[in-house]
Write an enzyme that holds these catalytic residues in place. Sequence first.
Site, PDB file in Angstrom:
ATOM      1  N   CYS A  79       0.816  -1.072   0.041  1.00  0.00           N
ATOM      2  CA  CYS A  79      -0.097   0.012   0.217  1.00  0.00           C
ATOM      3  C   CYS A  79       0.894   1.232  -0.039  1.00  0.00           C
ATOM      4  O   CYS A  79       1.259   1.635  -1.025  1.00  0.00           O
ATOM      5  CB  CYS A  79      -0.967  -0.167   0.981  1.00  0.00           C
ATOM      6  SG  CYS A  79      -2.299  -1.057   0.870  1.00  0.00           S
ATOM      7  N   HIS A 167      -3.785  -5.529   0.771  1.00  0.00           N
ATOM      8  CA  HIS A 167      -3.180  -5.875   2.429  1.00  0.00           C
ATOM      9  C   HIS A 167      -3.092  -7.450   2.245  1.00  0.00           C
ATOM     10  O   HIS A 167      -4.316  -8.214   2.567  1.00  0.00           O
ATOM     11  CB  HIS A 167      -4.045  -5.504   3.465  1.00  0.00           C
ATOM     12  CG  HIS A 167      -3.861  -4.202   3.719  1.00  0.00           C
ATOM     13  ND1 HIS A 167      -2.625  -3.545   4.302  1.00  0.00           N
ATOM     14  CD2 HIS A 167      -4.352  -2.877   3.323  1.00  0.00           C
ATOM     15  CE1 HIS A 167      -2.594  -2.092   4.513  1.00  0.00           C
ATOM     16  NE2 HIS A 167      -3.757  -1.755   3.945  1.00  0.00           N
ATOM     17  N   GLU A 169      -1.919  -9.499   4.555  1.00  0.00           N
ATOM     18  CA  GLU A 169      -1.862  -9.986   5.887  1.00  0.00           C
ATOM     19  C   GLU A 169      -3.091 -10.402   6.573  1.00  0.00           C
ATOM     20  O   GLU A 169      -3.122 -10.995   7.631  1.00  0.00           O
ATOM     21  CB  GLU A 169      -1.141  -8.861   6.702  1.00  0.00           C
ATOM     22  CG  GLU A 169      -1.803  -7.573   6.861  1.00  0.00           C
ATOM     23  CD  GLU A 169      -1.322  -6.492   5.879  1.00  0.00           C
ATOM     24  OE1 GLU A 169      -1.668  -5.542   6.327  1.00  0.00           O
ATOM     25  OE2 GLU A 169      -0.975  -7.251   5.055  1.00  0.00           O
ATOM     26  N   GLY A 223       0.774 -15.821  35.752  1.00  0.00           N
ATOM     27  CA  GLY A 223       0.094 -15.631  34.375  1.00  0.00           C
ATOM     28  C   GLY A 223       1.135 -16.648  33.238  1.00  0.00           C
ATOM     29  O   GLY A 223       2.291 -16.949  33.696  1.00  0.00           O
ATOM     30  N   ASP A 225       3.059 -15.157  30.673  1.00  0.00           N
ATOM     31  CA  ASP A 225       4.319 -14.606  30.270  1.00  0.00           C
ATOM     32  C   ASP A 225       5.323 -14.936  31.126  1.00  0.00           C
ATOM     33  O   ASP A 225       6.666 -15.350  30.916  1.00  0.00           O
ATOM     34  CB  ASP A 225       4.144 -13.272  30.000  1.00  0.00           C
ATOM     35  CG  ASP A 225       3.075 -13.059  29.195  1.00  0.00           C
ATOM     36  OD1 ASP A 225       2.767 -13.642  28.135  1.00  0.00           O
ATOM     37  OD2 ASP A 225       2.626 -11.629  28.912  1.00  0.00           O
ATOM     38  N   SER A 226       5.033 -14.633  32.645  1.00  0.00           N
ATOM     39  CA  SER A 226       6.163 -14.708  33.596  1.00  0.00           C
ATOM     40  C   SER A 226       6.640 -16.037  33.893  1.00  0.00           C
ATOM     41  O   SER A 226       7.559 -16.311  34.172  1.00  0.00           O
ATOM     42  CB  SER A 226       5.850 -14.054  34.887  1.00  0.00           C
ATOM     43  OG  SER A 226       4.607 -14.679  35.504  1.00  0.00           O
TER      44      SER A 226
END
Length: 509
Positions: A79, A167, A169, A223, A225-226
């Site tokens: 684009c 696009h 994606e 959680g 991530d940690s």
Amino acid sequence: MQEKIIILDFGSQYTQLIARRVRELNVYCEIHPFNHLPEFDDSVKGVIFSGSPYSVRQEDAPQIDLSLFHGKFPLLGVCYGAQYIAQHSGGEVVPSKIREYGRANLHYIDHNNPLFNKVGNLSQVWMSHGDTISSVPANFEIIASTDSVKVAAYHITGSQTYCIQFHPEVTHSTDGKQLLENFLTTICGCKQDWTPDAFIDTTIAGLREKLGNDLVVLGLSGGVDSSVAAVLLHQAIGKNLHCIFVDNGLLRKDEFEQVLDSYKHMGLNVRGIKASDRFLGALAGLTDPEQKRKAIGRVFIEVFDDAAHEVQNVKWLGQGTIYPDVIESVSVKGPSATIKSHHNVGGLPDFMKLKVVEPLNTLFKDEVRRVGKALGLDDTLLGRHPFPGPGLAIRILGDITPEKVAILQEADAIYINNLKSSGWYDKVWQAGAIFLPVHSVGVMGDERTYENVVCLRAVSSVDGMTADWSHLPYELLAKISNEIINNVKGINRVVYDISSKPPATIEWE
């Protein structure tokens, strides 16, 4: 050396989605603002120019030196990127006679061009632009057109520069993934070897080299991530990792004990600290959401620092920061306006004197879960809904009291347990109950009541950047409402939030 694709961001809302699609094809990529270029070494296999909210015809439109890329790296312009390259190569970009947004079909495709290998005739694509390329130089070959956009895609003859005015994606572009794979593999020569297992191997080796025999302290939240960050660090440095899990008095019902128990089976060196009185004391009388977040952050650092000092000679602070946190803190126009303070991005107070190690700061949330699965983490932990760092403090609107926390914990437990027993927990991205700062009249037995209202929130999402409200069955909502009102003293009304993000956020504060 890990091969990679560099995505230069010109401010498009879709830039992160390009990165996600590239990574789904097992190719590592990084997003960088167009005006903060990274080092381009031998690991860079290709470059993608993103779209932009700007028009190339605007005086203040983003500018970049094309000579740095053209002829040196395979280049895909999307684009704005396509229009910029065309205009600065001698072509012409003009306002579209018809604003081109939404679905379109490729009526002409040059199937001999490697970018369109295996892309079907009349392939559906997603347009989103107010300008269009009206003419291109003689050395540009048009390789795709729609019925209204002649230059839907072009290739600069004798080069590895390819550009598209749609696009690939987004899922609405039905062959978009194939087109990106063609660019990554056939044109850039990427091996598609970036997998969770490969990430684990290279990350653990890198952590061992970086940390040596140094001690690391990491704050666990329970959680995803940690927890994944902790397991990676543990596999790299073993008992040199010291994990701390703080009970701030704002966790879900029984969460402190449940989380500590789950970590016992993972071999981690974890210490639990009860500090609810300190947090609730600091929150007393505060009603502003940012003030509440900052008070919690300040006390957490104090509690964490006290605990960290009990570990002799610690040099590093481990964090579960993930890639969207990093991207959002370094945007095209500098850090974006503060919507809410983030618990990871923003640095440490000087008195902590610790260096930061962030094993996950190149991963999106779904990639963290895939890495966690490859590491052998339990599905119940990997499938846990995101939970805000400040906990229930930002789900209690207005001032915080121990009584309100207890009421919300009970209501939230009934809500979450019903989602799990009905099979809906894994169908939603995040859910929780919110304590509203209003009272409503009710009737219980023959008596009039004037009690609190809770709101139920459940959203569907992929990465939390956007979200829609979950369409829970009426029968399930009715069951949850009845259980909460009948079992939680102090609540006589339950409502359901049907707002999407944007314009609303997932949390209320």
